[in-house]
Design an enzyme around this catalytic site. Structure first.
Site, PDB file in Angstrom:
ATOM      1  N   GLY A   1      -9.711 -19.049  -0.402  1.00 16.34           N
ATOM      2  CA  GLY A   1      -9.522 -18.918  -1.845  1.00 16.34           C
ATOM      3  C   GLY A   1      -9.103 -17.529  -2.269  1.00 16.34           C
ATOM      4  O   GLY A   1      -8.326 -17.361  -3.220  1.00 16.34           O
TER       5      GLY A   1
ATOM      6  N   GLY B   1      28.640 -18.827 -10.215  1.00 16.18           N
ATOM      7  CA  GLY B   1      28.733 -20.098  -9.508  1.00 16.18           C
ATOM      8  C   GLY B   1      29.168 -19.979  -8.065  1.00 16.18           C
ATOM      9  O   GLY B   1      29.440 -20.989  -7.420  1.00 16.18           O
TER      10      GLY B   1
ATOM     11  N   ARG C   1     -14.945 -11.018   7.253  1.00 16.54           N
ATOM     12  CA  ARG C   1     -15.475 -12.137   6.472  1.00 16.54           C
ATOM     13  C   ARG C   1     -16.435 -12.944   7.327  1.00 16.54           C
ATOM     14  O   ARG C   1     -16.108 -13.317   8.466  1.00 16.54           O
ATOM     15  CB  ARG C   1     -14.321 -13.020   6.000  1.00 16.54           C
ATOM     16  CG  ARG C   1     -14.763 -14.266   5.231  1.00 16.54           C
ATOM     17  CD  ARG C   1     -15.140 -13.920   3.803  1.00 16.54           C
ATOM     18  NE  ARG C   1     -15.076 -15.096   2.954  1.00 16.54           N
ATOM     19  CZ  ARG C   1     -16.140 -15.802   2.562  1.00 16.54           C
ATOM     20  NH1 ARG C   1     -17.349 -15.454   2.962  1.00 16.54           N
ATOM     21  NH2 ARG C   1     -15.989 -16.846   1.762  1.00 16.54           N
TER      22      ARG C   1
ATOM     23  N   GLY D   1      27.734 -17.674  -5.186  1.00 17.29           N
ATOM     24  CA  GLY D   1      26.692 -17.626  -4.166  1.00 17.29           C
ATOM     25  C   GLY D   1      27.269 -17.324  -2.797  1.00 17.29           C
ATOM     26  O   GLY D   1      28.026 -16.367  -2.613  1.00 17.29           O
TER      27      GLY D   1
ATOM     28  N   HIS E   1      -7.397 -16.222   4.544  1.00 14.02           N
ATOM     29  CA  HIS E   1      -8.154 -15.639   3.431  1.00 14.02           C
ATOM     30  C   HIS E   1      -8.816 -16.703   2.563  1.00 14.02           C
ATOM     31  O   HIS E   1      -9.664 -16.363   1.719  1.00 14.02           O
ATOM     32  CB  HIS E   1      -7.233 -14.790   2.552  1.00 14.02           C
ATOM     33  CG  HIS E   1      -7.016 -13.408   3.059  1.00 14.02           C
ATOM     34  ND1 HIS E   1      -6.246 -13.122   4.167  1.00 14.02           N
ATOM     35  CD2 HIS E   1      -7.468 -12.206   2.613  1.00 14.02           C
ATOM     36  CE1 HIS E   1      -6.222 -11.819   4.375  1.00 14.02           C
ATOM     37  NE2 HIS E   1      -6.951 -11.240   3.448  1.00 14.02           N
TER      38      HIS E   1
ATOM     39  N   GLU F   1      21.233 -12.077   1.994  1.00 12.41           N
ATOM     40  CA  GLU F   1      22.257 -11.784   3.018  1.00 12.41           C
ATOM     41  C   GLU F   1      22.691 -13.037   3.778  1.00 12.41           C
ATOM     42  O   GLU F   1      22.980 -12.993   4.972  1.00 12.41           O
ATOM     43  CB  GLU F   1      21.755 -10.719   4.002  1.00 12.41           C
ATOM     44  CG  GLU F   1      21.366  -9.393   3.365  1.00 12.41           C
ATOM     45  CD  GLU F   1      22.566  -8.604   2.862  1.00 12.41           C
ATOM     46  OE1 GLU F   1      23.703  -8.988   3.159  1.00 12.41           O
ATOM     47  OE2 GLU F   1      22.359  -7.602   2.163  1.00 12.41           O
TER      48      GLU F   1
END
Length: 265
Positions: free
Chosen positions: A220, A2, A148, A4, A218, A243
């Site tokens: 799909g 608990g 592409r 963090g 890119h 961090e």
């Protein structure tokens, strides 16, 4: 589990088994998100040697716990969205006996200071890793834009793609230079929590944006495991969390600036 970011809120406790400075510590508690927990030996464990101390950090220490210690157990690997190359684990310590000689630094009450001192270097580490993610995302996007084809030509000829590539290149190189700057301050041997925080924020945000833009370029295929960009998209979010979350670091940087501890020019 608990705590963090609130390191002073840890509940793992180490009590002396009897009197004297050479008495063993008996450790009880649970730790979460421990990287390489199945391999670390010994494992540095932040504990409260004086739970009643005020402020709390004065009662915190780091013990080096041997993995073979009775009561020390790595109970589970935590499933993660990305960054699967290293395990992140839950560690449970039940009446683990740790010799007094395993107290880091040999003096109680310096644990939080020791842990935080490592975070400055750790944030540069995160910044550097973020640059790596952003670089790979940029490389993959640039290559795909050249190869592409659509509507009779490479998609890199379309202005919408060109704008994204340019933004990625600017974010990437800015993050790289910020990271070099913070690292140079560390090489100078000066306190650089502001610089490392700024570098970590800038680089991790660049990793996020570049990973997203690479996926968009890119189309799909960016959502397919056939191409690397989907992995970058999953790995990038950790950089903004690890961090110290970026929002917490923004407050750290701002307080340092307002207090005159750092000057930006």
């Amino acid at each position: 589990p608990g705590a963090g970011t609130d390191l002073q809120g840890i509940t793992t406790v180490a009590k002396r088994d009897g009197g004297g400075d050479d008495a063993d510590y008996i450790v009880n508690g649970t730790k979460m998100w421990i990287t390489n927990a199945r391999h670390a030996d010994p494992l540095p464990v932040l504990v409260k040697t004086d739970p009643a101390a005020s402020p709390a950090h004065r009662g915190m220490s780091i013990l080096l716990v041997e993995a073979s210690s009775e009561g020390f157990e790595v109970t589970a690997d935590i499933g993660k969205l990305g960054y699967k190359g290293t395990e992140s684990c839950e560690v449970v310590l039940t009446d683990v006996r740790v010799p007094a000689s395993q107290l880091l630094g040999g003096v109680e009450g310096r644990g939080l200071q020791q842990a935080l001192s490592a975070l400055e270097t750790g944030r540069i580490n995160i910044a550097a890793r973020s640059v790596g993610v952003a670089q790979r995302a940029y490389d993959e996007a640039l290559s795909y834009a050249r190869e592409r084809t659509a509507f009779g030509g490479p998609i890199g000829d379309f202005q919408a793609i060109q704008l994204r590539l340019a933004e990625m290149a600017v974010a990437l190189q800015s993050a790289r230079l910020m990271t070099y700057w913070a690292a140079s301050r560390m090489d100078e041997g000066v306190r650089m929590d502001t610089e490392s925080g700024m570098a970590k924020i800038a680089a991790s945000e660049a990793a996020l944006s570049c990973a997203m833009d690479a996926m968009r370029i890119h189309g799909g295929y960016g959502y397919s495991t056939e191409f690397e960009v989907e992995r970058l998209y999953r790995d990038a979010p950790l950089m903004s969390i690890g961090e110290g979350t970026n929002d917490v670091l923004r407050t750290v940087v701002a307080k340092s600036l307002l207090a005159g501890k750092a000057v930006i020019r």
